[in-house]
Design a protein around this motif. Structure first.
Motif, PDB file in Angstrom:
ATOM      1  N   LEU A  96      50.679  38.435  35.538  1.00  0.00           N
ATOM      2  CA  LEU A  96      49.466  39.068  35.011  1.00  0.00           C
ATOM      3  C   LEU A  96      49.017  40.089  36.041  1.00  0.00           C
ATOM      4  O   LEU A  96      48.831  39.757  37.212  1.00  0.00           O
ATOM      5  CB  LEU A  96      48.366  38.028  34.792  1.00  0.00           C
ATOM      6  N   PHE A  97      48.846  41.328  35.607  1.00  0.00           N
ATOM      7  CA  PHE A  97      48.410  42.393  36.510  1.00  0.00           C
ATOM      8  C   PHE A  97      46.980  42.768  36.156  1.00  0.00           C
ATOM      9  O   PHE A  97      46.670  43.029  35.004  1.00  0.00           O
ATOM     10  CB  PHE A  97      49.310  43.626  36.378  1.00  0.00           C
ATOM     11  N   ILE A  98      46.121  42.798  37.157  1.00  0.00           N
ATOM     12  CA  ILE A  98      44.720  43.168  36.955  1.00  0.00           C
ATOM     13  C   ILE A  98      44.482  44.471  37.695  1.00  0.00           C
ATOM     14  O   ILE A  98      44.781  44.569  38.897  1.00  0.00           O
ATOM     15  CB  ILE A  98      43.771  42.082  37.490  1.00  0.00           C
ATOM     16  N   GLY A  99      43.972  45.458  36.990  1.00  0.00           N
ATOM     17  CA  GLY A  99      43.740  46.749  37.623  1.00  0.00           C
ATOM     18  C   GLY A  99      42.558  47.463  37.008  1.00  0.00           C
ATOM     19  O   GLY A  99      42.072  47.089  35.941  1.00  0.00           O
ATOM     20  N   ASP A 100      42.131  48.522  37.685  1.00  0.00           N
ATOM     21  CA  ASP A 100      40.952  49.247  37.208  1.00  0.00           C
ATOM     22  C   ASP A 100      41.254  50.655  36.712  1.00  0.00           C
ATOM     23  O   ASP A 100      40.358  51.387  36.322  1.00  0.00           O
ATOM     24  CB  ASP A 100      39.874  49.303  38.298  1.00  0.00           C
ATOM     25  N   HIS A 101      42.524  51.043  36.706  1.00  0.00           N
ATOM     26  CA  HIS A 101      42.872  52.384  36.236  1.00  0.00           C
ATOM     27  C   HIS A 101      43.735  52.270  34.978  1.00  0.00           C
ATOM     28  O   HIS A 101      44.822  51.668  35.021  1.00  0.00           O
ATOM     29  CB  HIS A 101      43.619  53.156  37.326  1.00  0.00           C
ATOM     30  N   PRO A 102      43.277  52.841  33.870  1.00  0.00           N
ATOM     31  CA  PRO A 102      44.011  52.687  32.606  1.00  0.00           C
ATOM     32  C   PRO A 102      45.463  53.165  32.651  1.00  0.00           C
ATOM     33  O   PRO A 102      46.337  52.517  32.095  1.00  0.00           O
ATOM     34  CB  PRO A 102      43.198  53.525  31.613  1.00  0.00           C
ATOM     35  N   LEU A 103      45.725  54.281  33.314  1.00  0.00           N
ATOM     36  CA  LEU A 103      47.097  54.790  33.370  1.00  0.00           C
ATOM     37  C   LEU A 103      47.885  54.167  34.511  1.00  0.00           C
ATOM     38  O   LEU A 103      48.918  53.546  34.300  1.00  0.00           O
ATOM     39  CB  LEU A 103      47.098  56.321  33.525  1.00  0.00           C
ATOM     40  N   HIS A 104      47.401  54.322  35.737  1.00  0.00           N
ATOM     41  CA  HIS A 104      48.164  53.873  36.906  1.00  0.00           C
ATOM     42  C   HIS A 104      48.379  52.367  36.919  1.00  0.00           C
ATOM     43  O   HIS A 104      49.448  51.898  37.277  1.00  0.00           O
ATOM     44  CB  HIS A 104      47.463  54.292  38.202  1.00  0.00           C
ATOM     45  N   ILE A 106      47.194  49.786  34.231  1.00  0.00           N
ATOM     46  CA  ILE A 106      47.440  49.097  32.955  1.00  0.00           C
ATOM     47  C   ILE A 106      48.728  49.566  32.291  1.00  0.00           C
ATOM     48  O   ILE A 106      49.611  48.765  31.984  1.00  0.00           O
ATOM     49  CB  ILE A 106      46.231  49.256  32.010  1.00  0.00           C
ATOM     50  N   LYS A 107      48.855  50.855  32.089  1.00  0.00           N
ATOM     51  CA  LYS A 107      50.080  51.370  31.449  1.00  0.00           C
ATOM     52  C   LYS A 107      51.304  51.113  32.324  1.00  0.00           C
ATOM     53  O   LYS A 107      52.379  50.807  31.816  1.00  0.00           O
ATOM     54  CB  LYS A 107      49.936  52.862  31.135  1.00  0.00           C
ATOM     55  N   GLY A 108      51.137  51.233  33.643  1.00  0.00           N
ATOM     56  CA  GLY A 108      52.253  50.966  34.547  1.00  0.00           C
ATOM     57  C   GLY A 108      52.737  49.529  34.463  1.00  0.00           C
ATOM     58  O   GLY A 108      53.935  49.267  34.393  1.00  0.00           O
ATOM     59  N   ALA A 109      51.804  48.586  34.464  1.00  0.00           N
ATOM     60  CA  ALA A 109      52.165  47.165  34.386  1.00  0.00           C
ATOM     61  C   ALA A 109      52.775  46.825  33.026  1.00  0.00           C
ATOM     62  O   ALA A 109      53.797  46.126  32.953  1.00  0.00           O
ATOM     63  CB  ALA A 109      50.940  46.298  34.655  1.00  0.00           C
ATOM     64  N   GLU A 110      52.160  47.306  31.974  1.00  0.00           N
ATOM     65  CA  GLU A 110      52.663  47.005  30.638  1.00  0.00           C
ATOM     66  C   GLU A 110      54.029  47.639  30.386  1.00  0.00           C
ATOM     67  O   GLU A 110      54.849  47.084  29.656  1.00  0.00           O
ATOM     68  CB  GLU A 110      51.647  47.428  29.583  1.00  0.00           C
ATOM     69  N   ALA A 111      54.298  48.775  31.013  1.00  0.00           N
ATOM     70  CA  ALA A 111      55.585  49.455  30.833  1.00  0.00           C
ATOM     71  C   ALA A 111      56.752  48.609  31.343  1.00  0.00           C
ATOM     72  O   ALA A 111      57.868  48.750  30.852  1.00  0.00           O
ATOM     73  CB  ALA A 111      55.572  50.807  31.536  1.00  0.00           C
ATOM     74  N   LEU A 118      42.383  45.023  32.209  1.00  0.00           N
ATOM     75  CA  LEU A 118      41.615  46.136  32.748  1.00  0.00           C
ATOM     76  C   LEU A 118      40.286  45.611  33.263  1.00  0.00           C
ATOM     77  O   LEU A 118      39.533  44.972  32.533  1.00  0.00           O
ATOM     78  CB  LEU A 118      41.365  47.199  31.668  1.00  0.00           C
ATOM     79  N   LYS A 119      39.990  45.865  34.541  1.00  0.00           N
ATOM     80  CA  LYS A 119      38.694  45.518  35.123  1.00  0.00           C
ATOM     81  C   LYS A 119      37.857  46.783  35.119  1.00  0.00           C
ATOM     82  O   LYS A 119      38.225  47.801  35.686  1.00  0.00           O
ATOM     83  CB  LYS A 119      38.863  44.995  36.559  1.00  0.00           C
ATOM     84  N   SER A 120      36.740  46.727  34.426  1.00  0.00           N
ATOM     85  CA  SER A 120      35.869  47.889  34.324  1.00  0.00           C
ATOM     86  C   SER A 120      34.433  47.473  34.576  1.00  0.00           C
ATOM     87  O   SER A 120      34.020  46.374  34.208  1.00  0.00           O
ATOM     88  CB  SER A 120      35.985  48.505  32.923  1.00  0.00           C
ATOM     89  N   ASN A 121      33.690  48.336  35.213  1.00  0.00           N
ATOM     90  CA  ASN A 121      32.269  48.074  35.430  1.00  0.00           C
ATOM     91  C   ASN A 121      31.426  48.606  34.284  1.00  0.00           C
ATOM     92  O   ASN A 121      30.225  48.391  34.255  1.00  0.00           O
ATOM     93  CB  ASN A 121      31.808  48.693  36.755  1.00  0.00           C
ATOM     94  N   THR A 132      40.225  43.069  28.621  1.00  0.00           N
ATOM     95  CA  THR A 132      39.318  43.829  29.478  1.00  0.00           C
ATOM     96  C   THR A 132      38.237  42.889  29.970  1.00  0.00           C
ATOM     97  O   THR A 132      37.715  42.082  29.197  1.00  0.00           O
ATOM     98  CB  THR A 132      38.664  44.992  28.705  1.00  0.00           C
ATOM     99  N   VAL A 133      37.921  42.978  31.259  1.00  0.00           N
ATOM    100  CA  VAL A 133      36.816  42.203  31.811  1.00  0.00           C
ATOM    101  C   VAL A 133      35.841  43.161  32.483  1.00  0.00           C
ATOM    102  O   VAL A 133      36.243  44.120  33.128  1.00  0.00           O
ATOM    103  CB  VAL A 133      37.285  41.120  32.817  1.00  0.00           C
ATOM    104  N   ASN A 134      34.568  42.903  32.264  1.00  0.00           N
ATOM    105  CA  ASN A 134      33.525  43.669  32.943  1.00  0.00           C
ATOM    106  C   ASN A 134      33.000  42.884  34.140  1.00  0.00           C
ATOM    107  O   ASN A 134      32.500  43.458  35.092  1.00  0.00           O
ATOM    108  CB  ASN A 134      32.380  43.998  31.986  1.00  0.00           C
ATOM    109  N   ASP A 135      33.133  41.589  34.073  1.00  0.00           N
ATOM    110  CA  ASP A 135      32.678  40.708  35.135  1.00  0.00           C
ATOM    111  C   ASP A 135      33.834  39.763  35.450  1.00  0.00           C
ATOM    112  O   ASP A 135      34.535  39.306  34.548  1.00  0.00           O
ATOM    113  CB  ASP A 135      31.447  39.922  34.665  1.00  0.00           C
ATOM    114  N   TRP A 136      34.022  39.474  36.731  1.00  0.00           N
ATOM    115  CA  TRP A 136      35.137  38.619  37.124  1.00  0.00           C
ATOM    116  C   TRP A 136      35.067  37.227  36.508  1.00  0.00           C
ATOM    117  O   TRP A 136      36.087  36.554  36.361  1.00  0.00           O
ATOM    118  CB  TRP A 136      35.229  38.531  38.644  1.00  0.00           C
ATOM    119  N   SER A 137      33.888  36.786  36.116  1.00  0.00           N
ATOM    120  CA  SER A 137      33.775  35.469  35.488  1.00  0.00           C
ATOM    121  C   SER A 137      34.492  35.430  34.135  1.00  0.00           C
ATOM    122  O   SER A 137      34.796  34.354  33.625  1.00  0.00           O
ATOM    123  CB  SER A 137      32.302  35.089  35.315  1.00  0.00           C
TER     124      SER A 137
END
Length: 154
Positions: A96-104, A106-111, A118-121, A132-137
Motif C-alpha cells: 500500500l503506497f500513501i502519498g500526497d501528489h496525484p501524479l508522482h 498515486i499514478k506512479g504507485a498504481e502504474a 491519496l493523503k490530502s489536507n 483518499t484520506v484527509n485525516d490520518w485517522s
C-alpha cells in the motif's frame, strides 16, 4: 569553506527544528510499524529531508528510506516504486503506497500495481486514487478493509 558548511548545517538544523509532524504521527507510526513494514520514498532534497527525519527520529520506523536525489530516480519512475518491493520479497499488489501528489505518488504507485491512498489536507473531487484520506485517522479503516479483501482472496 568550513564557515559555509557550519552556516549550512545551522540552516538545516533550523529547518528541521521548525518542521512539524501531523498530530499523533509518531504514535501512529509506532503502531503501524508493529504490524506493517514501512518504507519512505521522497523526491525532496536529501539534506533537507534527512535533517527532518533525524530531528523527529523517524529513521527507526522506515526501511528503506529512499531519497530520489541519492538513488538517481524520481517519482513516478516505476523502478523507484519497485525497489523496496524487490528488497522486501513482495509483489506490488502486497504493498500500500500513501502519498500526497496525484501524479508522482498515486499514478506512479498504481502504474506498478500497488494500491494507493491519496493523503490530502483538502476535500478531493475526482480523486485519482480509490482511497483518499484527509485525516490520518481515516487510514485504519482502509487498512482493515484491504486486509479483509486480501484474506478473502486467499
Amino acid at each position: 569553506m568550513s564557515l559555509l558548511l557550519s552556516c549550512y548545517k545551522t540552516l538545516l538544523s533550523a529547518f528541521a527544528s521548525s518542521s512539524v509532524l501531523f498530530p499523533q504521527m509518531l504514535e501512529r507510526l509506532q503502531r503501524l510499524s508493529h504490524t506493517y513494514r514501512l518504507g519512505l520514498i521522497t523526491n525532496g532534497r536529501s539534506d533537507l529531508q534527512r535533517s527532518v527525519i533525524a530531528h523527529h527520529q523517524l529513521e527507526t520506523f522506515f526501511d528503506p528510506i529512499l531519497m530520489t536525489e541519492e538513488v538517481g530516480l524520481a517519482k513516478p519512475d516505476p523502478a523507484l516504486f519497485l525497489r523496496p518491493v524487490k528488497d522486501w520479497g513482495l509483489t506490488p499488489e502486497q504493498v500500500l503506497f500513501i502519498g500526497d501528489h496525484p501524479l508522482h505518488d498515486i499514478k506512479g504507485a498504481e502504474a506498478v500495481g500497488m494500491t494507493a491512498v491519496l493523503k490530502s489536507n483538502q476535500p478531493v473531487v475526482n480523486s485519482p486514487s480509490s482511497y483518499t484520506v484527509n485525516d490520518w485517522s481515516e487510514l485504519e479503516p482502509i487498512l482493515i478493509q484491504l486486509n479483509s479483501e486480501r484474506r478473502s482472496r486467499l
